[in-house]
Design a protein around this motif. Sequence first.
Motif, short mmCIF file in Angstrom:
data_model
loop_
_atom_site.label_atom_id
_atom_site.label_comp_id
_atom_site.label_asym_id
_atom_site.label_seq_id
_atom_site.Cartn_x
_atom_site.Cartn_y
_atom_site.Cartn_z
N SER A 48 0.92 -1.22 0.04
CA SER A 48 -0.05 0.03 0.00
C SER A 48 0.99 1.35 0.16
CB SER A 48 -0.91 -0.02 1.30
OG SER A 48 -1.91 -1.34 1.15
N LYS A 49 0.14 2.44 -0.51
CA LYS A 49 0.91 3.58 -0.67
C LYS A 49 0.00 4.61 0.41
CE LYS A 49 2.86 3.04 -5.16
NZ LYS A 49 3.10 3.45 -6.43
N ILE A 50 0.86 5.06 1.25
CA ILE A 50 -0.17 6.03 2.13
C ILE A 50 -0.70 7.18 1.47
CG2 ILE A 50 1.73 7.52 2.97
CD1 ILE A 50 -0.87 6.04 5.38
N GLY A 51 -1.86 7.29 1.50
CA GLY A 51 -2.41 8.69 0.92
C GLY A 51 -2.80 8.48 -0.42
N LYS A 52 -2.64 7.19 -0.93
CA LYS A 52 -2.50 7.21 -2.47
C LYS A 52 -3.43 5.80 -2.78
CE LYS A 52 1.40 9.65 -3.77
NZ LYS A 52 2.49 9.53 -4.75
N GLU A 53 -3.19 4.52 -2.39
CA GLU A 53 -3.80 3.41 -2.60
C GLU A 53 -3.49 2.23 -1.35
OE1 GLU A 53 -2.14 2.48 -6.30
OE2 GLU A 53 -0.52 0.95 -5.63
N SER A 54 -4.46 1.37 -1.43
CA SER A 54 -4.36 0.29 -0.57
C SER A 54 -4.52 -1.07 -1.57
CB SER A 54 -5.64 0.39 0.36
OG SER A 54 -5.52 -0.97 1.22
N LEU A 55 -3.38 -1.71 -1.25
CA LEU A 55 -3.12 -2.74 -2.20
C LEU A 55 -3.11 -4.21 -1.28
CD1 LEU A 55 -3.04 -4.16 -5.20
CD2 LEU A 55 -0.52 -3.36 -5.24
N LEU A 56 -3.91 -5.25 -1.28
CA LEU A 56 -3.77 -6.44 -0.80
C LEU A 56 -3.76 -7.54 -1.93
CD1 LEU A 56 -6.09 -5.50 2.25
CD2 LEU A 56 -3.54 -5.58 2.20
N LEU A 57 -3.16 -8.41 -1.60
CA LEU A 57 -3.19 -9.72 -2.50
C LEU A 57 -4.21 -10.69 -1.88
CD1 LEU A 57 0.55 -10.58 -3.36
CD2 LEU A 57 -1.22 -9.35 -4.64
N PRO A 58 -5.12 -11.03 -2.57
CA PRO A 58 -5.44 -11.03 -3.95
C PRO A 58 -6.48 -10.13 -4.17
CG PRO A 58 -6.51 -12.95 -3.31
CD PRO A 58 -6.08 -12.54 -1.94
N MET A 59 -6.90 -9.10 -3.40
CA MET A 59 -7.94 -8.40 -3.64
C MET A 59 -8.00 -7.25 -4.34
SD MET A 59 -9.84 -10.16 -1.60
CE MET A 59 -11.17 -8.92 -1.74
N GLY A 60 -6.55 -6.91 -4.91
CA GLY A 60 -6.49 -5.79 -5.88
C GLY A 60 -6.34 -4.39 -5.14
N ARG A 61 -6.37 -3.37 -5.95
CA ARG A 61 -6.13 -2.27 -5.44
C ARG A 61 -7.39 -1.21 -5.23
NH1 ARG A 61 -1.96 0.85 -9.07
NH2 ARG A 61 -3.43 0.25 -10.83
N ILE A 62 -7.22 -0.40 -4.15
CA ILE A 62 -8.41 0.43 -3.79
C ILE A 62 -8.08 2.13 -3.67
CG2 ILE A 62 -9.98 1.43 -1.90
CD1 ILE A 62 -10.52 -1.64 -1.41
N LYS A 63 -8.19 2.87 -4.63
CA LYS A 63 -7.79 3.92 -4.30
C LYS A 63 -8.22 4.78 -3.11
CE LYS A 63 -7.90 8.42 -7.08
NZ LYS A 63 -8.67 9.23 -8.20
N VAL A 64 -7.32 5.45 -2.70
CA VAL A 64 -7.46 5.99 -1.21
C VAL A 64 -8.06 7.55 -1.58
CG1 VAL A 64 -6.47 7.23 0.82
CG2 VAL A 64 -5.69 5.00 0.02
N THR A 65 -9.53 7.71 -1.26
CA THR A 65 -10.19 9.13 -1.47
C THR A 65 -10.10 9.66 0.05
OG1 THR A 65 -12.15 7.67 -0.86
CG2 THR A 65 -11.49 8.01 -3.28
N ARG A 66 -9.73 9.00 1.08
CA ARG A 66 -9.79 9.69 2.32
C ARG A 66 -8.17 9.59 3.14
NH1 ARG A 66 -8.53 11.50 7.18
NH2 ARG A 66 -9.87 11.95 8.63
N PRO A 67 -7.34 10.28 2.42
CA PRO A 67 -5.97 10.21 2.96
C PRO A 67 -5.81 10.83 4.33
CG PRO A 67 -6.25 12.04 1.55
CD PRO A 67 -7.43 11.28 1.57
N VAL A 68 -4.94 10.15 5.29
CA VAL A 68 -4.59 10.54 6.76
C VAL A 68 -3.47 11.64 6.33
CG1 VAL A 68 -3.66 9.93 8.96
CG2 VAL A 68 -5.28 8.53 7.70
N LYS A 69 -3.69 12.71 7.17
CA LYS A 69 -2.67 13.83 7.13
C LYS A 69 -1.95 14.01 8.21
CE LYS A 69 -5.90 16.64 4.11
NZ LYS A 69 -6.71 17.71 4.22
#
Length: 342
Positions: A48-69
């Motif tokens: 996963s990339k903080i503030g950008k995307e959550s990526l888990l195998l094998p679930m794929g990628r979720i775009k982060v629309t609510r980033p933690v600041k």
Amino acid sequence: MKLQNQNIKSNFFKKIFIKICRKLDFEIIDQGNLHLPVMSKDGHNNLSKIGKESLLLPMGRIKVTRPVKSLNIILRTCASVNMLSQSKKRIFNLTKKDYSLKTLTSIINSINNSKKLFKKIRLKFTIIDHNSDEKTVKKMKKLLKVQFFKSEIIKLNIEHYKKNIKKLNQEGKRVTNNQISNMCNINQSLNLGKDCDDLVYFVEDDYIHSVNALEEMIYTYERISSQTGKELIMCPSDYPYLYNKLENSNIFLGHERHWRSINETLCTFLTSSKIVNKHFKKFVSACEFEHNPFEKPFHDIYKTELCISPMPAIAVHYTNINSIYGLSPLINYKKLWEKNKI
């Protein structure tokens, strides 16, 4: 010679294909070794990339629309009181200051385990202390002094808050001095929390954290909040008493844990300043009148806001061994205790 040329061609086309995938924002995975060449990471790494995307195998990628600041940690300490409302001893039979210092140490260890993460989001650590002895406070200061993050220790302004507390509780009994100081400390922490920029973690001084606790909460907050479009309340403990109730739960996939929806917590939880401000009067009502149970105003909030806890726990409430409000199941309590050496 011919075989060597084929390998060169294969590697050449592979590199070109990876570059194209990067430009198109596609991810690929080598099923043979679980390597992700676009990210240059293996499948067991944090993808996963903080503030950008959550990526888990094998679930794929979720775009982060609510980033933690940012994250503000507010630790409430009172090393002079062993148990708030009981005379029983805690697991391992030590003094309260041992649990207070262990809690602080475990949070520091969890922060230091995620230094890369806290280079990208702001972090502040505040201790609100009441009646801890001078030696214990000095140890707290010493532990915090050598850390890379901002911190402060402030005294509880008990006189300011206790004047608003009703003398009799919901059962018609007189509110104890220990409970009064506890209510004042929660009130002061809430007033600090409502002015925080983003996330705020309210924590009591008898919760020992796993080393990945803060990372799990932050990445999971981004993931689930982005999925649901809602702010969250996160309880880091897996309270045993909730398993005595046959209630339905929604199950969520977090960063490295499953999380389930719950309707009750104690007074340790992470949420956003938006939630604190939205329900501020309700939160503070628990600090001005002792309900039965004490956290009832919080539970009323959870009827409209999503509250979740991890399975298994990422922070354990080190109370009496027989308390159903304490030790989370499926945890090696001694190992967790010993890992957080002061």
